[in-house]
Design a protein around this motif. Structure first.
Motif, PDB file in Angstrom:
ATOM      1  N   ASP A  22      44.757  70.156  -6.747  1.00 38.86           N
ATOM      2  CA  ASP A  22      44.906  69.751  -5.350  1.00 38.86           C
ATOM      3  C   ASP A  22      44.856  68.221  -5.258  1.00 38.86           C
ATOM      4  N   TYR A  23      45.879  67.572  -5.858  1.00 35.82           N
ATOM      5  CA  TYR A  23      45.946  66.115  -5.887  1.00 35.82           C
ATOM      6  C   TYR A  23      47.032  65.633  -4.937  1.00 35.82           C
ATOM      7  N   ALA A  24      46.903  64.390  -4.520  1.00 36.89           N
ATOM      8  CA  ALA A  24      47.956  63.743  -3.734  1.00 36.89           C
ATOM      9  C   ALA A  24      49.174  63.506  -4.636  1.00 36.89           C
ATOM     10  N   GLY A  41      50.960  60.908  -5.444  1.00 35.55           N
ATOM     11  CA  GLY A  41      50.863  59.804  -6.401  1.00 35.55           C
ATOM     12  C   GLY A  41      50.020  60.152  -7.612  1.00 35.55           C
ATOM     13  N   ASP A  42      48.925  60.854  -7.385  1.00 35.20           N
ATOM     14  CA  ASP A  42      48.056  61.270  -8.484  1.00 35.20           C
ATOM     15  C   ASP A  42      48.734  62.329  -9.359  1.00 35.20           C
ATOM     16  N   LEU A  43      49.493  63.217  -8.721  1.00 36.34           N
ATOM     17  CA  LEU A  43      50.253  64.207  -9.492  1.00 36.34           C
ATOM     18  C   LEU A  43      51.266  63.512 -10.398  1.00 36.34           C
ATOM     19  N   SER A  44      51.938  62.502  -9.864  1.00 31.08           N
ATOM     20  CA  SER A  44      52.929  61.754 -10.655  1.00 31.08           C
ATOM     21  C   SER A  44      52.283  61.066 -11.847  1.00 31.08           C
ATOM     22  N   LYS A  45      51.126  60.442 -11.623  1.00 33.81           N
ATOM     23  CA  LYS A  45      50.418  59.766 -12.711  1.00 33.81           C
ATOM     24  C   LYS A  45      49.973  60.764 -13.773  1.00 33.81           C
ATOM     25  N   LEU A  46      49.457  61.905 -13.329  1.00 30.59           N
ATOM     26  CA  LEU A  46      49.020  62.934 -14.276  1.00 30.59           C
ATOM     27  C   LEU A  46      50.193  63.454 -15.095  1.00 30.59           C
ATOM     28  N   ARG A  47      51.298  63.755 -14.419  1.00 29.15           N
ATOM     29  CA  ARG A  47      52.481  64.235 -15.140  1.00 29.15           C
ATOM     30  C   ARG A  47      52.947  63.195 -16.156  1.00 29.15           C
ATOM     31  N   SER A  48      52.979  61.936 -15.759  1.00 27.28           N
ATOM     32  CA  SER A  48      53.407  60.871 -16.670  1.00 27.28           C
ATOM     33  C   SER A  48      52.521  60.786 -17.900  1.00 27.28           C
ATOM     34  N   SER A  49      51.232  60.969 -17.709  1.00 27.61           N
ATOM     35  CA  SER A  49      50.326  60.891 -18.855  1.00 27.61           C
ATOM     36  C   SER A  49      50.492  62.091 -19.785  1.00 27.61           C
ATOM     37  N   VAL A  50      50.787  63.254 -19.206  1.00 28.90           N
ATOM     38  CA  VAL A  50      50.946  64.468 -20.018  1.00 28.90           C
ATOM     39  C   VAL A  50      52.255  64.438 -20.800  1.00 28.90           C
ATOM     40  N   VAL A  51      53.319  63.943 -20.215  1.00 33.93           N
ATOM     41  CA  VAL A  51      54.622  63.946 -20.894  1.00 33.93           C
ATOM     42  C   VAL A  51      54.933  62.602 -21.550  1.00 33.93           C
ATOM     43  N   SER A  52      53.918  61.779 -21.774  1.00 35.23           N
ATOM     44  CA  SER A  52      54.124  60.472 -22.387  1.00 35.23           C
ATOM     45  C   SER A  52      54.481  60.602 -23.864  1.00 35.23           C
ATOM     46  N   MET A  53      55.224  59.614 -24.338  1.00 37.46           N
ATOM     47  CA  MET A  53      55.620  59.613 -25.740  1.00 37.46           C
ATOM     48  C   MET A  53      54.390  59.554 -26.646  1.00 37.46           C
ATOM     49  N   GLU A  54      53.374  58.805 -26.239  1.00 37.25           N
ATOM     50  CA  GLU A  54      52.155  58.697 -27.045  1.00 37.25           C
ATOM     51  C   GLU A  54      51.486  60.054 -27.245  1.00 37.25           C
ATOM     52  N   LEU A  55      51.292  60.780 -26.155  1.00 40.65           N
ATOM     53  CA  LEU A  55      50.625  62.076 -26.233  1.00 40.65           C
ATOM     54  C   LEU A  55      51.467  63.081 -27.020  1.00 40.65           C
ATOM     55  N   LEU A  56      52.770  63.110 -26.766  1.00 42.60           N
ATOM     56  CA  LEU A  56      53.637  64.054 -27.477  1.00 42.60           C
ATOM     57  C   LEU A  56      53.739  63.709 -28.959  1.00 42.60           C
ATOM     58  N   SER A  57      53.733  62.422 -29.278  1.00 44.05           N
ATOM     59  CA  SER A  57      53.742  61.996 -30.677  1.00 44.05           C
ATOM     60  C   SER A  57      52.458  62.423 -31.384  1.00 44.05           C
ATOM     61  N   GLU A  58      51.339  62.244 -30.697  1.00 43.72           N
ATOM     62  CA  GLU A  58      50.053  62.667 -31.255  1.00 43.72           C
ATOM     63  C   GLU A  58      50.023  64.180 -31.481  1.00 43.72           C
ATOM     64  N   LEU A  59      50.563  64.924 -30.528  1.00 40.17           N
ATOM     65  CA  LEU A  59      50.632  66.374 -30.664  1.00 40.17           C
ATOM     66  C   LEU A  59      51.492  66.772 -31.864  1.00 40.17           C
ATOM     67  N   ALA A  60      52.644  66.116 -32.020  1.00 42.94           N
ATOM     68  CA  ALA A  60      53.521  66.405 -33.163  1.00 42.94           C
ATOM     69  C   ALA A  60      52.800  66.115 -34.481  1.00 42.94           C
ATOM     70  N   GLN A  61      52.055  65.026 -34.524  1.00 47.41           N
ATOM     71  CA  GLN A  61      51.294  64.688 -35.728  1.00 47.41           C
ATOM     72  C   GLN A  61      50.208  65.720 -35.997  1.00 47.41           C
TER      73      GLN A  61
END
Length: 98
Positions: free
Chosen positions: A66-68, A70-90
């Motif tokens: 139940d986020y506003a 802008g907060d949903l956008s920031k959360l989505r960006s952090s989840v689908v970031s290249m850094e996080l996905l790269s770490e997951l692949a590793q």
């Protein structure tokens, strides 16, 4: 694409068996390798996959948090970031095939 691409090992890691193994090969084929060898690169699949991942994550966080907006956008960006996905692949051991 790595010369040592092991399709069955990748399928085991991600828990999905591909009907079309060529899609998986293409997904692991960087444009520089593709250009040298005259084959398809992963760029079109990357475009499509990024869109799907963003849509799936958007739906998940929209209905579960139940986020506003802008907060949903920031959360989505952090989840689908290249850094996080790269770490997951590793962490999954997929980086050796990239």
């Amino acid at each position: 694409m790595s010369e040592n691409l092991n399709i069955s090992e990748i399928e085991k890691i991600i828990g999905y068996k591909f009907k079309n193994k060529e899609l998986l090969k293409t997904a692991f084929t960087h444009s520089s390798y593709a250009n040298i060898h005259g084959i398809k690169s992963n760029e079109r699949l990357e475009f499509f996959g990024d869109t799907l991942l963003s849509t799936i994550i958007s739906e998940k966080i929209y209905f579960e948090m139940d986020y506003a907006e802008g907060d949903l956008s920031k959360l989505r960006s952090s989840v689908v970031s290249m850094e996080l996905l790269s770490e997951l692949a590793q962490n999954l051991g997929l980086d050796k095939y990239l």
